[in-house]
Write an enzyme that holds these catalytic residues in place. Sequence first.
Site, PDB file in Angstrom:
ATOM      1  N   GLY A  40      30.206  66.798  44.680  1.00 47.27           N
ATOM      2  CA  GLY A  40      31.169  67.584  45.342  1.00 47.27           C
ATOM      3  C   GLY A  40      31.515  66.976  46.886  1.00 47.27           C
ATOM      4  N   ILE A  42      34.664  62.301  48.146  1.00 47.52           N
ATOM      5  CA  ILE A  42      35.783  61.892  46.668  1.00 47.52           C
ATOM      6  C   ILE A  42      35.827  63.048  45.940  1.00 47.52           C
ATOM      7  CG2 ILE A  42      36.035  60.275  45.004  1.00 47.52           C
ATOM      8  CD1 ILE A  42      34.563  58.284  46.576  1.00 47.52           C
ATOM      9  N   ARG A  98      26.790  47.646  49.708  1.00 50.14           N
ATOM     10  CA  ARG A  98      26.546  48.444  48.578  1.00 50.14           C
ATOM     11  C   ARG A  98      25.509  48.413  48.172  1.00 50.14           C
ATOM     12  NH1 ARG A  98      31.885  46.467  47.881  1.00 50.14           N
ATOM     13  NH2 ARG A  98      33.423  47.830  47.971  1.00 50.14           N
ATOM     14  N   ASN A 102      20.661  55.355  45.032  1.00 48.93           N
ATOM     15  CA  ASN A 102      21.714  56.196  44.002  1.00 48.93           C
ATOM     16  C   ASN A 102      21.199  55.826  42.558  1.00 48.93           C
ATOM     17  OD1 ASN A 102      23.266  56.987  46.263  1.00 48.93           O
ATOM     18  ND2 ASN A 102      24.726  55.562  45.812  1.00 48.93           N
ATOM     19  N   ARG A 104      44.614  48.096  46.570  1.00 43.07           N
ATOM     20  CA  ARG A 104      44.574  47.588  48.075  1.00 43.07           C
ATOM     21  C   ARG A 104      45.378  46.317  48.027  1.00 43.07           C
ATOM     22  NH1 ARG A 104      38.396  49.373  48.497  1.00 43.07           N
ATOM     23  NH2 ARG A 104      38.533  51.250  49.854  1.00 43.07           N
ATOM     24  N   HIS A 120      32.393  44.824  41.573  1.00 39.80           N
ATOM     25  CA  HIS A 120      33.016  45.540  42.797  1.00 39.80           C
ATOM     26  C   HIS A 120      32.118  45.213  44.246  1.00 39.80           C
ATOM     27  CE1 HIS A 120      35.038  48.319  44.890  1.00 39.80           C
ATOM     28  NE2 HIS A 120      34.367  49.360  45.047  1.00 39.80           N
TER      29      HIS A 120
HETATM   30  N1  APR Z   1      23.728  65.319  41.646  1.00 38.18           N
HETATM   31  C1  APR Z   1      24.928  65.661  41.889  1.00 38.18           C
HETATM   32  N2  APR Z   1      25.227  65.478  43.234  1.00 38.18           N
HETATM   33  C2  APR Z   1      24.693  64.685  44.111  1.00 38.18           C
HETATM   34  C3  APR Z   1      23.391  64.493  43.932  1.00 38.18           C
HETATM   35  C4  APR Z   1      22.953  64.636  42.620  1.00 38.18           C
HETATM   36  N3  APR Z   1      21.495  64.295  42.234  1.00 38.18           N
HETATM   37  N4  APR Z   1      22.963  63.948  44.926  1.00 38.18           N
HETATM   38  C5  APR Z   1      23.621  63.860  45.871  1.00 38.18           C
HETATM   39  N5  APR Z   1      24.804  64.501  45.309  1.00 38.18           N
HETATM   40  C6  APR Z   1      25.790  64.787  46.235  1.00 38.18           C
HETATM   41  C7  APR Z   1      25.857  65.029  47.424  1.00 38.18           C
HETATM   42  O1  APR Z   1      25.204  66.196  47.807  1.00 38.18           O
HETATM   43  C8  APR Z   1      27.385  64.803  48.206  1.00 38.18           C
HETATM   44  O2  APR Z   1      28.022  65.992  48.135  1.00 38.18           O
HETATM   45  O3  APR Z   1      27.001  63.570  45.816  1.00 38.18           O
HETATM   46  C9  APR Z   1      28.004  63.930  46.773  1.00 38.18           C
HETATM   47  C10 APR Z   1      28.544  62.535  47.552  1.00 38.18           C
HETATM   48  O4  APR Z   1      29.348  62.866  48.387  1.00 38.18           O
HETATM   49  P1  APR Z   1      29.736  62.000  49.740  1.00 38.18           P
HETATM   50  O5  APR Z   1      28.350  61.785  50.353  1.00 38.18           O
HETATM   51  O6  APR Z   1      30.788  62.872  50.374  1.00 38.18           O
HETATM   52  O7  APR Z   1      30.235  60.516  49.125  1.00 38.18           O
HETATM   53  P2  APR Z   1      31.619  60.235  48.726  1.00 38.18           P
HETATM   54  O8  APR Z   1      32.484  59.707  49.894  1.00 38.18           O
HETATM   55  O9  APR Z   1      32.304  61.193  47.923  1.00 38.18           O
HETATM   56  O10 APR Z   1      31.183  58.926  47.707  1.00 38.18           O
HETATM   57  C11 APR Z   1      30.440  58.948  46.667  1.00 38.18           C
HETATM   58  O11 APR Z   1      31.326  56.900  45.586  1.00 38.18           O
HETATM   59  O12 APR Z   1      32.533  55.208  46.300  1.00 38.18           O
HETATM   60  C12 APR Z   1      31.213  55.513  46.133  1.00 38.18           C
HETATM   61  O13 APR Z   1      29.845  54.564  47.838  1.00 38.18           O
HETATM   62  C13 APR Z   1      30.363  55.725  47.366  1.00 38.18           C
HETATM   63  O14 APR Z   1      28.481  55.951  46.396  1.00 38.18           O
HETATM   64  C14 APR Z   1      29.517  56.575  47.052  1.00 38.18           C
HETATM   65  C15 APR Z   1      30.241  57.783  46.133  1.00 38.18           C
END
Ligand code: APR
Length: 321
Positions: free
Chosen positions: A11, A14, A89, A96, A152, A176
């Site tokens: 959440g 993205i 990445r 991740n 893009r 990617h």
């Molecule tokens: N389970 C669920 N959610 C999780 C977990 C987990 N185990 N660990 C982390 N998260 C959540 C975080 O709390 C955070 O809210 O995943 C969310 C990731 O959100 P952002 O850090 O804002 O990242 P975002 O810009 O949304 O990108 C997410 O997509 O494009 C890719 O490289 C980018 O890997 C990244 C992903």
Amino acid sequence: MSRKKIALIGGGQIGGVLAQLAAMRQLGDVILFDIVEDLPQGKTLDIAEASAIDKFDVSVKGTNDYKDISGSDLVIITAGLPRKPGMSRDDLLSVNAKIMKSVAEGVREYAPNAIIIIISNPLDAMVTLFKKVSGFPANRVMGQAGVLDSSRFASFIAWELGVSVKDVSAPVLGGHGDTMVPLVRYASVNGLPVMELLERKYNDAAKAREVMTAMVERTKQAGGEVVKLLKTGSAFYSPASAAIQMAEAILRDEKRVLMVCALLEGEFGVNGYYVGVPAILGANGVEKVVEVSLNAEEKALMDNSVNAVTTLVADMERLGF
Ligand code: APR
């Protein structure tokens, strides 16, 4: 017909945009999951409180409990850490992968029949890991990369030629990462070859090639360009739009031909790896990988990109995933 249910795992940046887009397009009821307490509840409450303005009837809710994703038709995963400036990445791999493993276990348990779209990076590795841990069939596990990379590339071409981006189609295949393969020969403005339009614009073939090379390079680096400007995260509007286009194709059984990170089983001469290729998306997920011929130069670039994917997957396996 009952309403579809869409679970969004992650959440963050993205995930929030995904929830809003899914609601505004009424793709189905939305459940936003995150491990951070209150965050998904807060974001979805905020989105839902605009429903009277934007006129959507679907429900948009947040949760910290995997049970609430039960019965989902589609799951979009963004859980993970985004790239920080200067970070590749691939640096994200081990942190991740651990997150993706836990997500795959949660989804396997509570949404065993869902179709999965993964956005988390490094994409090709995360999709591979999800498939392995979940044991889901290949048609139900895919990644989003090519729709965005192609968007893009198409945007840069439209801006360069001064034409509507609606008329530009510019496929990008491969992994990617920096090795992705923008297919210049297949780039068109409503079927008209982009290279010829560039040559006519500049009346100079060498200059046209130079301009195209710059657009190809910018496409490959486009994610990093945004990261550098944002400083605190990576692109989030465009990846969300890209995944929503895929989700819509699946939920509405549109049979769209989109660039999808799909498991190859012999297509494009690749076996057993997830790579970005054209595919038909419909109610059964990845319904068919669409093969097109590549010339020697394109094939060499594709092979190079596939090599990067196999190295990435091998690295992940060495880390114990
Ligand atoms: N389970 C669920 N959610 C999780 C977990 C987990 N185990 N660990 C982390 N998260 C959540 C975080 O709390 C955070 O809210 O995943 C969310 C990731 O959100 P952002 O850090 O804002 O990242 P975002 O810009 O949304 O990108 C997410 O997509 O494009 C890719 O490289 C980018 O890997 C990244 C992903």
